[in-house]
Design a protein around this motif. Structure first.
Motif, PDB file in Angstrom:
ATOM      1  N   THR A 144       0.834  -1.204   0.000  1.00  0.00           N
ATOM      2  CA  THR A 144       0.000   0.000   0.000  1.00  0.00           C
ATOM      3  C   THR A 144       0.867   1.252   0.000  1.00  0.00           C
ATOM      4  N   PHE A 145       1.971   1.220   0.743  1.00  0.00           N
ATOM      5  CA  PHE A 145       2.889   2.359   0.757  1.00  0.00           C
ATOM      6  C   PHE A 145       3.345   2.660  -0.662  1.00  0.00           C
ATOM      7  N   TYR A 146       3.754   1.620  -1.394  1.00  0.00           N
ATOM      8  CA  TYR A 146       4.300   1.800  -2.738  1.00  0.00           C
ATOM      9  C   TYR A 146       3.229   2.154  -3.774  1.00  0.00           C
ATOM     10  N   ASP A 147       1.981   1.975  -3.412  1.00  0.00           N
ATOM     11  CA  ASP A 147       0.900   2.431  -4.285  1.00  0.00           C
ATOM     12  C   ASP A 147       0.845   3.958  -4.327  1.00  0.00           C
ATOM     13  N   TYR A 148       1.395   4.595  -3.285  1.00  0.00           N
ATOM     14  CA  TYR A 148       1.315   6.048  -3.169  1.00  0.00           C
ATOM     15  C   TYR A 148       2.656   6.771  -3.210  1.00  0.00           C
ATOM     16  N   PHE A 149       3.695   6.113  -2.703  1.00  0.00           N
ATOM     17  CA  PHE A 149       5.002   6.757  -2.605  1.00  0.00           C
ATOM     18  C   PHE A 149       6.096   5.800  -3.061  1.00  0.00           C
ATOM     19  N   GLN A 150       7.157   6.360  -3.681  1.00  0.00           N
ATOM     20  CA  GLN A 150       8.300   5.545  -4.083  1.00  0.00           C
ATOM     21  C   GLN A 150       9.142   5.144  -2.880  1.00  0.00           C
ATOM     22  N   ASP A 151       9.338   6.104  -1.973  1.00  0.00           N
ATOM     23  CA  ASP A 151      10.193   5.874  -0.816  1.00  0.00           C
ATOM     24  C   ASP A 151       9.879   6.920   0.245  1.00  0.00           C
ATOM     25  N   LYS A 152      10.591   6.877   1.349  1.00  0.00           N
ATOM     26  CA  LYS A 152      10.296   7.814   2.437  1.00  0.00           C
ATOM     27  C   LYS A 152      10.682   9.253   2.085  1.00  0.00           C
ATOM     28  N   TYR A 153      11.585   9.434   1.136  1.00  0.00           N
ATOM     29  CA  TYR A 153      11.943  10.787   0.696  1.00  0.00           C
ATOM     30  C   TYR A 153      10.759  11.435  -0.015  1.00  0.00           C
ATOM     31  N   GLU A 154      10.111  10.659  -0.848  1.00  0.00           N
ATOM     32  CA  GLU A 154       8.925  11.176  -1.530  1.00  0.00           C
ATOM     33  C   GLU A 154       7.818  11.468  -0.523  1.00  0.00           C
ATOM     34  N   LEU A 155       7.719  10.649   0.515  1.00  0.00           N
ATOM     35  CA  LEU A 155       6.737  10.889   1.573  1.00  0.00           C
ATOM     36  C   LEU A 155       7.024  12.207   2.290  1.00  0.00           C
ATOM     37  N   VAL A 156       8.275  12.474   2.612  1.00  0.00           N
ATOM     38  CA  VAL A 156       8.639  13.755   3.243  1.00  0.00           C
ATOM     39  C   VAL A 156       8.254  14.906   2.321  1.00  0.00           C
ATOM     40  N   ASP A 157       8.546  14.780   1.041  1.00  0.00           N
ATOM     41  CA  ASP A 157       8.179  15.819   0.075  1.00  0.00           C
ATOM     42  C   ASP A 157       6.663  16.040   0.070  1.00  0.00           C
ATOM     43  N   TRP A 158       5.922  14.938   0.077  1.00  0.00           N
ATOM     44  CA  TRP A 158       4.465  15.032   0.052  1.00  0.00           C
ATOM     45  C   TRP A 158       3.949  15.734   1.308  1.00  0.00           C
ATOM     46  N   ILE A 159       4.480  15.362   2.464  1.00  0.00           N
ATOM     47  CA  ILE A 159       4.068  15.995   3.730  1.00  0.00           C
ATOM     48  C   ILE A 159       4.347  17.490   3.666  1.00  0.00           C
ATOM     49  N   PHE A 160       5.551  17.839   3.254  1.00  0.00           N
ATOM     50  CA  PHE A 160       5.908  19.253   3.171  1.00  0.00           C
ATOM     51  C   PHE A 160       5.013  19.975   2.166  1.00  0.00           C
ATOM     52  N   GLN A 161       4.765  19.333   1.030  1.00  0.00           N
ATOM     53  CA  GLN A 161       3.900  19.923   0.007  1.00  0.00           C
ATOM     54  C   GLN A 161       2.493  20.135   0.551  1.00  0.00           C
ATOM     55  N   GLN A 162       1.949  19.126   1.183  1.00  0.00           N
ATOM     56  CA  GLN A 162       0.579  19.194   1.689  1.00  0.00           C
ATOM     57  C   GLN A 162       0.415  20.172   2.842  1.00  0.00           C
ATOM     58  N   GLU A 163       1.368  20.201   3.719  1.00  0.00           N
ATOM     59  CA  GLU A 163       1.201  20.961   4.955  1.00  0.00           C
ATOM     60  C   GLU A 163       1.833  22.349   4.928  1.00  0.00           C
ATOM     61  N   ALA A 164       3.006  22.463   4.371  1.00  0.00           N
ATOM     62  CA  ALA A 164       3.723  23.741   4.451  1.00  0.00           C
ATOM     63  C   ALA A 164       3.681  24.533   3.152  1.00  0.00           C
TER      64      ALA A 164
END
Length: 182
Positions: free
Chosen positions: A42-62
Motif C-alpha cells: 500500500t505504501f508503494y501504491d502512493y510513494f516511491q520511498d520515504k523521501y517522496e513521503l517527506v516531500d508530500w508531507i511538506f507539500q501538503q502541509e507547508a
C-alpha cells in the motif's frame, strides 16, 4: 480519490510520529506500514520511498501556506503562517533537518522559497522599476538559502524564539535587504 488522500494522510501521520520517536534514518517502510496496520505494498501504491513521503508531507502541509496564498496574501502573512506551522511541527522537522543526504529537506524547501521570494521581488519591482533577470535569480538564491539556513538553525535549536517573533525578525531582514539599492 478521497480514499487515497485518507490513506496518504494516515501513512504520513504514522511516519511523522515514528520520525519524532526514532529519527528519519531509522524509520523504514516496514515500520511505517506495520504501525499503520496496512500492507507494505500500500505504501508503494502512493510513494516511491520515504523521501517522496517527506516531500508530500511538506507539500501538503507547508508549501500550501506559501504557494496557495501567493496570489492573495501579503508575503509577510505567508512567512508568519509558515513559522507557526514549523513551530507546531518542530520535533518532526528537527529530525528531518538533521538528515543532510540526497533529497534533503533543505534542498526541497529552498526551491519552494524561491517562489515566495520571486513574489516579493515582483511587488518590489512594480514600485521601483525592472530588475535584471540575473540579479533577480541571484536574489532568489541568496534569500532562499539564508531563509533555509536560519529556519533550520531555529528549528534545530528548539524554536527558542516564538514563531511570531521569529517571523518578525525574518521580515525585518527581508525589508532591510530590499530597502537600499545601489
Amino acid at each position: 480519490m478521497i480514499g487515497s488522500l485518507i490513506t496518504k494522510k494516515k501513512i504520513a501521520k504514522i511516519f511523522k510520529k515514528l520520525v519524532g520517536q526514532i529519527g528519519f534514518e531509522k524509520v523504514t517502510i516496514a515500520k511505517i506500514m506495520q504501525e499503520s496496520h496496512m500492507r507494505r505494498q500500500t505504501f508503494y501504491d502512493y510513494f516511491q520511498d520515504k523521501y517522496e513521503l517527506v516531500d508530500w508531507i511538506f507539500q501538503q502541509e507547508a508549501i500550501e501556506k506559501i504557494e496557495d496564498n501567493l496570489a492573495y496574501e501579503a508575503w509577510q502573512t505567508i512567512v508568519e503562517n509558515l513559522f507557526i506551522y514549523f513551530e507546531e511541527n518542530q520535533l518532526f522537522y528537527r529530525r528531518i533537518l538533521q538528515f543532510e543526504g540526497q533529497n534533503s529537506f533543505q534542498e526541497y524547501y529552498t526551491q519552494h522559497l524561491k517562489a515566495l521570494i520571486n513574489q516579493v521581488l515582483v511587488v518590489k519591482n512594480r514600485s521601483e522599476g525592472e530588475l535584471k533577470e540575473s540579479d533577480r535569480l541571484f536574489l532568489e538564491e541568496f534569500y532562499a538559502n539564508a531563509f533555509v539556513s536560519l529556519t533550520s538553525k531555529w528549528i534545530i535549536g528548539g524554536c527558542q524564539v516564538d514563531s511570531h517573533r521569529f517571523a518578525e525578525q525574518m521580515k525585518i531582514a527581508f525589508l532591510m535587504g530590499f530597502e537600499e539599492k545601489q
